[in-house]
Design an enzyme around this catalytic site. Structure first.
Site, PDB file in Angstrom:
ATOM      1  CD  GLU A   4      -7.751   0.236  -2.343  1.00 35.69           C
ATOM      2  OE1 GLU A   4      -6.763  -0.367  -1.616  1.00 35.69           O
ATOM      3  OE2 GLU A   4      -8.177   0.182  -3.286  1.00 35.69           O
ATOM      4  NE  ARG A   5      -5.203  -3.524   4.841  1.00 33.28           N
ATOM      5  CZ  ARG A   5      -4.798  -5.002   5.350  1.00 33.28           C
ATOM      6  NH1 ARG A   5      -4.890  -5.442   6.388  1.00 33.28           N
ATOM      7  NH2 ARG A   5      -4.701  -5.800   4.314  1.00 33.28           N
ATOM      8  CG  ASN A  35      -7.823  -7.654   0.849  1.00 33.93           C
ATOM      9  OD1 ASN A  35      -8.464  -8.590   0.336  1.00 33.93           O
ATOM     10  ND2 ASN A  35      -7.333  -6.604   0.237  1.00 33.93           N
ATOM     11  CB  CYS A  69     -11.505  -1.387  -3.898  1.00 33.77           C
ATOM     12  SG  CYS A  69     -10.543  -2.534  -2.802  1.00 33.77           S
ATOM     13  N   GLY A  70     -10.752  -3.879  -6.465  1.00 32.39           N
ATOM     14  CA  GLY A  70     -11.183  -5.264  -7.014  1.00 32.39           C
ATOM     15  C   GLY A  70     -11.592  -6.086  -5.761  1.00 32.39           C
ATOM     16  CB  THR A  71      -9.767  -7.230  -2.614  1.00 30.87           C
ATOM     17  OG1 THR A  71      -9.673  -6.038  -2.240  1.00 30.87           O
ATOM     18  CG2 THR A  71      -8.743  -8.160  -3.096  1.00 30.87           C
ATOM     19  N   GLY A  72     -12.311  -5.301  -2.919  1.00 29.24           N
ATOM     20  CA  GLY A  72     -13.501  -4.591  -2.035  1.00 29.24           C
ATOM     21  C   GLY A  72     -14.881  -4.917  -2.935  1.00 29.24           C
ATOM     22  CG  ASN A  78      -2.117  -0.726   1.146  1.00 25.13           C
ATOM     23  OD1 ASN A  78      -2.742  -0.843  -0.033  1.00 25.13           O
ATOM     24  ND2 ASN A  78      -2.616  -1.490   2.350  1.00 25.13           N
ATOM     25  CG  HIS A 115     -12.723  -5.999   1.818  1.00 27.04           C
ATOM     26  ND1 HIS A 115     -12.364  -5.000   1.114  1.00 27.04           N
ATOM     27  CD2 HIS A 115     -11.582  -6.883   1.293  1.00 27.04           C
ATOM     28  CE1 HIS A 115     -11.500  -4.928   0.168  1.00 27.04           C
ATOM     29  NE2 HIS A 115     -11.015  -6.422   0.450  1.00 27.04           N
ATOM     30  CB  CYS A 140      -4.091  -5.806  -5.132  1.00 24.56           C
ATOM     31  SG  CYS A 140      -4.332  -4.289  -5.832  1.00 24.56           S
ATOM     32  N   GLY A 141      -7.017  -6.942  -6.033  1.00 24.86           N
ATOM     33  CA  GLY A 141      -7.844  -7.425  -7.308  1.00 24.86           C
ATOM     34  C   GLY A 141      -7.515  -6.737  -8.536  1.00 24.86           C
ATOM     35  CG  ASN A 142      -8.709  -2.670  -9.140  1.00 24.88           C
ATOM     36  OD1 ASN A 142      -9.819  -3.250 -10.114  1.00 24.88           O
ATOM     37  ND2 ASN A 142      -9.419  -1.898  -8.484  1.00 24.88           N
TER      38      ASN A 142
HETATM   39  N1  LIG Z   1      -5.660  -1.495   0.377  1.00 20.53           N
HETATM   40  C1  LIG Z   1      -5.699  -2.894   0.265  1.00 20.53           C
HETATM   41  C2  LIG Z   1      -4.906  -3.703  -0.902  1.00 20.53           C
HETATM   42  C3  LIG Z   1      -5.335  -3.250  -2.334  1.00 20.53           C
HETATM   43  C4  LIG Z   1      -6.554  -3.606  -2.701  1.00 20.53           C
HETATM   44  C5  LIG Z   1      -7.353  -2.980  -3.908  1.00 20.53           C
HETATM   45  N2  LIG Z   1      -6.401  -1.819  -4.647  1.00 20.53           N
HETATM   46  C6  LIG Z   1      -7.818  -3.995  -4.671  1.00 20.53           C
HETATM   47  O1  LIG Z   1      -7.683  -3.591  -5.987  1.00 20.53           O
HETATM   48  O2  LIG Z   1      -8.209  -4.934  -4.394  1.00 20.53           O
HETATM   49  C7  LIG Z   1      -5.458  -3.532   1.545  1.00 20.53           C
HETATM   50  O3  LIG Z   1      -4.817  -3.089   2.436  1.00 20.53           O
HETATM   51  O4  LIG Z   1      -5.758  -4.642   1.824  1.00 20.53           O
END
Ligand SMILES: N[C@H](CCC[C@H](N)C(=O)O)C(=O)O
Length: 276
Positions: free
Chosen positions: A210-211, A159, A219-222, A66, A161, A75-77
């Site tokens: 995002e953290r 990660n 945010c892909g994982t988001g 990060n 959420h 990190c999805g994206n």
């Molecule tokens: N900030 C996220 C990592 C990047 C996730 C985000 N950019 C994505 O696309 O999933 C975390 O601390 O877990």
């Protein structure tokens, strides 16, 4: 040390991509923060470092950092940008990749329409594995934030959420409540905070604080975590178009124990060199 990099983004969530296979790169939290600094460095939300895999079954390994310098699990994206990056740098000719991350193995597919589809693995819902302090697993949890109680979903995609439902993402308290939940004591590793507006059973809008970064354009994982939380609450079906400020991701999940699939674009902006 002079290092080549590629500047990329997934729906405006932007990255500095580093090839640690053909280059010797030694990172530190301080170097990451400077790379990510939009005045003193290149500027990005995350830095991705591509390395040779440890697992013989994997094609590559990559690590994610990060902007605050902290290393994270997924990190999805970034996964989609990684798939484009290794092909553009001629590190592989394959269109299907198996990559090792701190969250485990991800399977990536470069599609003919230039989009990338990623098997993000199964979501983790057990509180202690998220990690989130709760005495039992539930679809939603009450969370006291300075005396105001919010209802959140808690999901890990490797990660952590937290997912809050809102009536209108445009007026959601992303910059006031987002940071308070990001560093809430019940999330010992901190947490990414998603604000989700359900539009129908197959469409939703999302903003993510995002953290370690703050609000990002996507945010892909988001998006994966938000869809999972909405599905667990029976608010959406198995496939959902998630519209983020930077664009739309297609998320598919058929239920607990099953993998989440995320499909979307990956864009290369420029290649450069930086003194690290
Ligand atoms: N900030 C996220 C990592 C990047 C996730 C985000 N950019 C994505 O696309 O999933 C975390 O601390 O877990």
């Amino acid at each position: 040390m002079r290092v080549k990099f590629s500047k990329m983004h997934g729906l405006g969530n932007d990255f500095v991509m580093l090839d640690g296979i053909t280059q010797r790169i030694k990172l530190s939290p301080e170097k990451i923060r400077r790379l990510a600094d939009r005045h003193l460095g290149v500027g990005c939300d995350q830095v991705l470092l591509v390395e040779s895999p440890r697992n013989p079954d994997a094609d590559f390994r990559y690590r994610i950092f990060n902007a605050d310098g902290g290393e994270v699990e997924n990190c999805g994206n970034g996964a989609r940008c990684f798939a484009r990056f290794v092909r553009e740098r001629r590190l592989t000719g394959k269109k299907q990749l198996l990559v090792e991350t701190a969250a485990g193995m991800l399977e990536l597919n470069m599609l003919d329409n230039d989009q990338v589809s990623v098997d993000m693995g199964a979501p983790i819902l057990e509180p202690e594995q998220i990690p989130f302090a709760a005495d039992r697993r539930a679809e939603t949890y009450p969370l006291d934030v300075d005396g105001e109680v919010f209802t959140i979903g808690a999901v890990s995609m490797g990660n952590p959420h937290a997912v809050l439902l809102v009536d209108d993402v445009d007026s959601a308290p992303v910059h006031t409540i987002g940071p308070k939940i990001e560093s809430h004591e019940r999330f010992p590793q901190r947490v990414n905070v998603g604000f989700l507006q359900i539009e129908s059973r197959d469409r939703a809008r999302l903003r993510v604080f995002e953290r370690g970064v703050g609000e990002t354009r996507a945010c892909g994982t988001g998006a994966c975590a938000a869809m999972v939380s909405a599905r667990l609450r029976d608010l959406v079906d198995d496939s959902v178009e998630i519209e983020l400020p930077g664009g739309t991701l297609t998320i598919h999940w058929s239920g607990p124990g099953q993998p989440v699939t995320m499909t979307g674009p990956a864009t290369t902006v420029y290649h450069g060199q930086i003194i690290l």
